[in-house]
Design an enzyme around this catalytic site. Structure first.
Site, PDB file in Angstrom:
ATOM      1  N   CYS A   1      43.146  40.573  44.327  1.00 12.58           N
ATOM      2  CA  CYS A   1      42.074  39.759  43.266  1.00 12.58           C
ATOM      3  C   CYS A   1      42.490  38.599  42.715  1.00 12.58           C
ATOM      4  CB  CYS A   1      41.607  40.999  42.320  1.00 12.58           C
ATOM      5  SG  CYS A   1      42.775  41.523  41.414  1.00 12.58           S
TER       6      CYS A   1
ATOM      7  N   HIS B   1      42.499  44.128  37.398  1.00 16.60           N
ATOM      8  CA  HIS B   1      41.656  43.347  38.180  1.00 16.60           C
ATOM      9  C   HIS B   1      41.551  41.898  37.442  1.00 16.60           C
ATOM     10  CE1 HIS B   1      38.813  42.330  41.089  1.00 16.60           C
ATOM     11  NE2 HIS B   1      37.593  42.150  40.389  1.00 16.60           N
TER      12      HIS B   1
ATOM     13  N   ASP C   1      32.910  36.867  40.103  1.00 14.03           N
ATOM     14  CA  ASP C   1      33.937  37.615  40.669  1.00 14.03           C
ATOM     15  C   ASP C   1      34.179  37.465  42.427  1.00 14.03           C
ATOM     16  OD1 ASP C   1      35.922  39.334  41.425  1.00 14.03           O
ATOM     17  OD2 ASP C   1      35.034  41.201  40.621  1.00 14.03           O
TER      18      ASP C   1
END
Lengths: 319, 678, 303
Positions: B424, B468, B484
């Site tokens: 991520c 994250h 995202d």
């Protein structure tokens, strides 16, 4: 802690009003007092310290610990109280003693419903004795009592106390049992025996032992007569079964007499009588005792001596 | 004289108690402490068996000096929490050497209370507290034991009594715990319980979060008041990172902005942005409580846009909560998040400059910059650029993995155009980079995403592997919008969590092995759920019970929080409890229960004794009782005799049945007597 | 029942002003127990025994115990008869229905033991021949208060064989006056009218066992027994035999009082007579007062 005299007096009066004399006492909330012990205060201090710690460290668990200590203290109030509540006390025996020495009083503790542990009993201002009373039983305890003067010494107020189970609180009660101890007069030696009756009234009779019997005559045998007293010699001579008869000598019994000591003070009279009771008892002489209002028949033995001494102690009110 | 000796039947309890109370500290502490306890116990047991003399004052003093010396050598000082506790525990066991009289035992017991308290300073779990309660029970047992001076007393009897007393004390303790007002600390004493754990750092360089993801340690728990947001919406923001040096993203505040104005603390001056935020229409929000594990950092986690309800924290302009001190122990705070509020905060000039800044070196991400500018030219709006970028991630062969290949030269270009394998942080970093290159203000946000619900409670569990990173872009009219890019590459990560996203991925499976999760089914899973549930409730209700939650609870319970009503409630509750105990304690008949007939007799007996004001012998027969009544109350003679006759017949004449009718008759007679006795 | 009242009335003619003691003595007889009378000489012990014998038509003998008496003097002996030149058995005074054992504490323990054994077994073994004693068989023993010189105090185990001990005591002044005016009571005792035959007495004592005692009453007796055992003012508590005796005596008392069931008052009435002589105080003091205090402290109704 000594209170000023007027307050002390007032407190004593209040106590005796609140706790009247009685031969039997069951401790109840009217009679039971309770207060933390020194250690109890210390313990509360520790709890407070932990509380402050818990607050400062913002630690709820330490705080809980201090609350738990406080809660145990609260619960201990009930348990300590319960340990004394319902305990019964009543008169036990009483052992007389000479004046200026000490006698002892028996106290019987009984419990019908629950166990009472580690109870301390004492006269005020004296050493205590410990006792436990399981449920449904009785336990007796003897407490020494100083006998300052001759006569009936009434039981002083007794303190019953206990710190069981945690020692954080002291619970106590005052019990005035309607109980007394007899203080015998202090023996006072004297030459003259204050006695009359019998053959010799002046000096101690040294001859003529008790049971010394004189032969009187014969009568025919009756069933039940002792075989030893049968006149066997006569039987052998063919005169039939006859029983020998004996009789006690008339003299030898002394009466210790109050009136024989005219002109002597009351206490001194009693002391002299006491001395002679002891002397005659030691010589195993039967003796009687005549006091104004009481007569003891001549006799010997420990019980007789005690009876005589108790009579001398109780004079002039025989209960 | 009274003999204040410690009775033999309590010695064993003292030994057990001393060992039990010091055990937690011995396990934490140094070996020599345990050695000391063993030494003391050996000496004492030999002395009790008359093998040796109890050590005299000199030896005890020597031991004491020795202990102080060793403490000083070990800790470098003899004060401070660690050294102080070590000294206390040593003193506690040393004291046992001189316990002969009751007073010494009292001292040992008091020291025991303190040792128990120190154990709670370092470890606050429910298990430890239960253990300390057990120690308290033992200490109470000892206290009972030393006060039971009968030599024949049975040791087990002490425990039974201690258990009874403790069981009675615990409800009172609960009442005190709930009702006694929490005062603010008189002076500050914080203990570092040494619970520094893994967690987020204040910067993000490649590989940092993927490393975090290999831990299944708890990060925080969240309990919702009402609706729980969708999984895809659960973005727990921790930090925004706005400065990029080509490799690492870092926190920064815009040039020329005062720190005071950037972070609003309660009680401090209120900056403009906060005023306008508060003035805005909020819309609906999610209310929840977060219980955070210690991080040793100041930032707190919350969803966008958090408004603090309970707890101590300031709000920063980038819509996140900041605590005033590093979080060194578990802390709870209640927040309501209003997602719609994000448009309320504007983008000032200095902000814009920061959010568009790229590394000076034009070689960093050269290709990426080109691509981004291409998109900018192709699109009419900023939103279109975002869409194009996401499409790029979706359509090109990007691959989501915990073990990306190293990016030694240019982390942006190498990732975007060569390896295309990343976690991520790679996606968030490169996406934000490209947005900035395309002239759209953007920043990286790190925090946690997702969280597993505990089936037993209504709370979520957020673990380190939920860490994250994502992006936020500034869109005109909408304010800061979350984007995202990881979701474009691996939608499962957002919907089902890390495990789902990585399953079936050969090279990551061995990493997954180590991650514990509620997903593991069966008994173990259930057990974990339970432990977690208990732990959470413990954190919420016991450790987190502070003056704020107390006031709230009291308002619910009592309707008012005035000192008077609290005092009344406290007094009332304790009186009620103690009264209840009193009833139970004083009624405790040992075994035997009276029959109605027997009660009948004793009631009259008691009444007569009360009325005449003097005790009656218990040995009175019914007839004699009647005679007593007749002698004192001639008027009551007849019914008294009648009662006695009836009673005697019923109890002693086998020909007469003591049935209900007769008992009723007796009761009537008795009541008549009561009236006559006045 | 009326016969019993009448019998009591008859005896009361010669033992003046001692109704309670008479009733106890009668109770003892009914309960088939032996009686111990403790008193100074001249209080009317002999008269009482004699009167009882007359009223119940019992064969009566009196033995004056002395310190030189042998067991054979009580039980009997084989005597060589110089006229017939052989041994004939002379039955001792024990072969009678009512034996008055006067001043039993003057005899040696051996002699006392012989009598007490006969009392217990109700039979006598002489020269290897066992001979039963007549029925009914009662012993009324008297003893002067034990602290007189030259006596052998009966041991507790022996005292246990007497169901009751009573003491007549000095007469009340008005009774004494009547006594002085009335002449020799012992002579009058000889002239008393028989009321119940000895067989009638056996039948009556059979009825004693039919008097009912409820569970609550037995419980009370048990608590009294227990109280003597836990009270450490006493050297030892009462034996189970004493408990049975207490119950039997209470039943007899109930029968004399005209009831066919026993109540706590019956127990209390016979308590002192049954219990006192079996108990001895540990630390001096009056056993009588202690025994009486138990009646006050032991609850009649269980609590």
């Amino acid at each position: 802690m000594r209170l000023p005299a007027p307050i002390q007096n007032y407190y004593q009066r209040w106590l005796s009003r609140r706790l009247p004399r009685s031969p039997l006492v069951i401790l109840n909330q009217r009679r039971i007092f309770i207060f933390p012990t020194g250690y109890g205060f210390f313990y509360l201090g520790v709890a407070s310290l932990l509380f402050v710690g818990g607050i400062n460290y913002e630690n709820n668990l330490v705080l809980s610990l201090s609350f738990l200590l406080a809660s145990l203290f609260l619960v201990a109030i009930l348990h300590t109280y319960q340990n004394l509540s319902g305990l019964g006390l009543r008169n036990g025996g009483s052992e007389s003693g000479y004046a200026a020495e000490s006698g002892s009083l028996g106290v019987t503790l009984f419990s019908e419903r629950r166990d009472h542990y580690c109870i301390w009993l004492k006269w005020e201002g004296q050493a205590a004795q410990q006792i436990s009373v399981p449920a449904g039983t009785e336990s007796a305890l003897w407490l020494n009592l100083a006998l300052p003067r001759r006569g009936r010494v009434v039981a002083p107020r007794m303190k019953v106390e206990s710190v069981f189970p945690l020692g954080l609180l002291r619970t106590w009660s005052y019990v005035s049992l309607e109980h007394y101890c007899l203080a015998w007069p202090t023996p006072q030696a004297s030459q003259e025996c204050p006695a009359d009756g019998g053959d010799e009234t002046v000096q101690v009779v040294s001859s003529g032992k008790a049971g010394n019997e004189e032969f009187r005559g014969l009568r025919s045998y009756v069933a039940g007569d002792s075989l030893r007293r049968i006149d066997w010699k006569g039987y052998a001579r063919g005169t039939g079964l006859n029983t020998k008869l004996f009789e006690d000598p008339a003299g030898g019994r002394l009466w210790l007499n109050w009136d024989a000591l005219e002109g002597v003070g009351t206490e001194q009279r009693l002391s002299i009588l006491c001395y002679w009771v002891l002397v005659l008892d030691q010589q195993q002489q039967p003796y009687g005792l005549k006091l104004p209002g009481l007569t003891l028949a001549p006799d010997t033995g420990d019980n007789h001596r005690l009876r005589a001494l108790d009579a001398l102690a109780a004079y002039p009110e025989f209960g | 004289m009274r003999v204040y000796q410690v009775p033999t039947h309590t010695r064993l309890w003292l030994v057990i108690t001393i060992i039990a109370c010091s055990l937690p500290q011995l396990l934490r502490g140094h070996l020599w402490q345990a050695g000391l306890v063993v030494l003391v116990m050996v000496i004492r047991s030999l002395a009790d068996r008359q093998r040796i003399q109890l050590p005299g004052k000199a030896i005890r003093g020597l031991l004491m000096v020795g202990v102080v010396g060793i403490t000083w050598i070990t800790f470098g000082r003899i004060y401070g929490p660690e050294a102080g506790v070590a000294l206390l525990v040593s003193l506690f066991s040393l004291k046992y050497l001189e316990v002969v009289r009751q007073r010494d035992a009292y001292v040992v017991i008091v020291l025991g209370y303190f040792v128990c308290a120190t154990a709670l300073l370092f470890e606050r779990g429910p298990g430890m507290f239960a253990y300390v309660l057990l120690c308290m029970l033992l200490l109470t047992t000892c206290l009972i034991g030393i006060n039971h001076s009968d030599t024949g007393a049975r040791p087990m009897g002490h425990v039974r009594r201690a258990v009874a007393m403790s069981l009675q004390a615990v409800p009172v303790m609960l009442v005190l715990f709930v009702l006694v007002p929490r005062v603010a600390p008189l002076w500050n004493m914080k203990i570092d319980s040494g619970q520094a754990r893994t967690g987020m750092s204040d910067s993000m360089s490649p590989g940092e979060i993927s490393e975090l993801s290999q831990s299944s340690e708890l990060a925080f728990r969240v309990a919702f008041d009402g609706a729980i947001p969708e999984k895809g919406e659960r973005y727990w923001r921790g930090l925004t990172l706005s400065h990029f040096d080509g490799r690492t993203w870092q926190q920064a505040i815009p040039r020329g902005v005062d720190k005071q104005a950037y972070l609003f603390q309660k009680g401090g001056p209120e900056p403009e942005w906060h005023k306008s935020l508060m003035a805005q229409d909020r819309g609906s929000g999610y209310r929840y409580q977060v219980i955070m594990e210690p991080t040793q950092r100041t930032w707190l986690f919350a969803m966008k846009v958090p408004v603090l309800e309970q707890g101590e924290a300031g709000l920063a302009r980038d819509m996140r909560l900041v605590a005033s001190r590093p979080i060194s122990e578990s802390v709870g705070y209640t927040v309501t998040s209003y997602p719609n509020l994000s448009s309320a905060i504007g983008l000032e000039r200095s902000d814009r400059a920061l959010m568009l800044s790229l590394p000076e070196d034009q070689n960093v991400g050269r290709r990426a910059r080109g691509l981004a500018q291409q998109w900018q030219l192709d699109s009419s709006t900023d939103a279109d650029v975002v869409k194009q970028a996401l499409r790029h991630f979706r359509e090109k062969p990007f691959y989501y993995t915990l073990k990306p290949p190293p990016l030694p030269v240019d982390p942006i270009d190498e990732f975007l155009f060569v390896t295309r394998r990343g976690f991520c942080e790679h996606y968030a970093s490169s996406f934000t980079f490209m947005m900035r290159a395309a002239g759209i203000p953007a920043r990286v946000v790190v925090g946690y995403q997702g969280g597993e619900p505990n089936e037993l409670g209504s709370h979520l569990l957020v673990r380190q592997y939920d860490a994250h990173a994502w992006s936020e872009v500034w869109l005109e009219g909408k304010g800061w919008v979350r984007v995202d890019p990881t979701g474009a590459v691996a939608p499962e990560r957002i919907e089902d969590g890390l495990r789902a996203a990585l399953s079936g991925n050969g090279e990551d499976s061995n990493v997954l092995e180590g991650l514990r999760s509620f997903a593991s089914s069966g008994l173990l899973g259930k057990l974990q759920q339970w432990t977690d549930y208990v732990d959470f409730q413990w954190q919420t209700w016991v450790l987190g019970y502070n003056s704020q939650s107390q006031m709230q609870l009291l308002r619910q319970l009592l309707g008012s929080t005035s000192p008077l009503s609290i005092a009344l409630a406290l007094f009332g509750a304790i009186t009620l409890l103690l009264g209840l105990y009193m009833l139970v304690l004083l009624r405790q008949d040992r075994g035997y229960r009276q029959t109605p007939m027997e009660r009948e007799f004793w009631r009259l007996h008691q009444r007569v004794a009360e009325r005449q004001g003097a005790p009656l012998d218990p040995g009175l027969t019914p007839q004699q009782l009647a005679n007593t009544i007749a002698a004192r109350w001639p008027g009551a003679a007849k019914p008294a005799r009648e009662w006695a006759l009836q009673y005697q017949q019923a109890l002693y004449n086998p020909a007469v049945l003591a049935d209900k009718r007769r008992i009723r008759h007796l009761r009537r007679l008795r009541n008549r007597l009561y009236k006559l006795l006045g | 029942m009326q016969a019993l009242t009448k019998a009591l009335g008859e005896v009361a003619k010669v033992v003046l002003g001692k109704e309670d003691q008479l009733k106890l003595a009668l109770t003892c007889l009914m309960a088939n127990g032996h009686l111990l009378i403790e008193d100074l000489p001249g209080m009317g012990k002999t008269t009482l025994a004699h009167a009882l014998a007359r009223v119940f038509q019992l064969e009566y003998r009196r033995v004056q115990f002395t310190s030189d008496m042998l067991p054979a003097d009580i039980l009997g002996v084989s005597v060589f008869n110089p006229n017939t030149q052989d041994f004939t058995l002379r039955e001792g005074p024990v072969f009678t229905q009512l034996l008055l054992a006067d001043e039993i504490n003057r005899a040696t323990p051996k002699t006392q033991g012989a009598l007490l054994e006969a009392m217990e077994e109700r039979q006598v073994t002489l020269d290897g021949v066992t001979r039963p004693l007549p029925r009914p068989f009662f012993v009324v023993a008297t003893q002067n208060p034990s602290d007189q010189a030259g006596t052998f105090v009966l041991p507790e185990s022996q005292l246990d064989r007497f169901l009751m001990r009573i003491s007549l005591g000095y007469p009340a002044p008005e009774v004494e006056l009547a006594l002085l005016a009335g002449g020799d009571l012992r002579e009058q005792a000889r002239s008393l009218k028989p009321v119940i035959s000895s067989d009638g007495l056996v039948k009556l004592s059979g009825m004693v066992d039919k008097v009912r005692a409820s569970h609550e009453l037995l419980d009370y007796v048990q608590r009294l027994m227990d109280a003597t055992r836990t009270d450490d003012r006493f050297v030892a508590g009462l034996s189970p035999r004493a408990g049975l005796g207490l119950l039997k005596a209470a039943r007899a008392w109930a029968l004399i009082s005209g009831r066919d069931y026993a109540v706590p008052e019956d127990i209390q009435a016979v308590w002192a007579a049954v219990a006192e002589h079996r108990l001895s105080a540990r630390q001096g003091g009056s056993v009588s007062a202690m025994t009486q205090s138990l009646l006050q402290s032991v609850p009649v109704v269980r609590r």
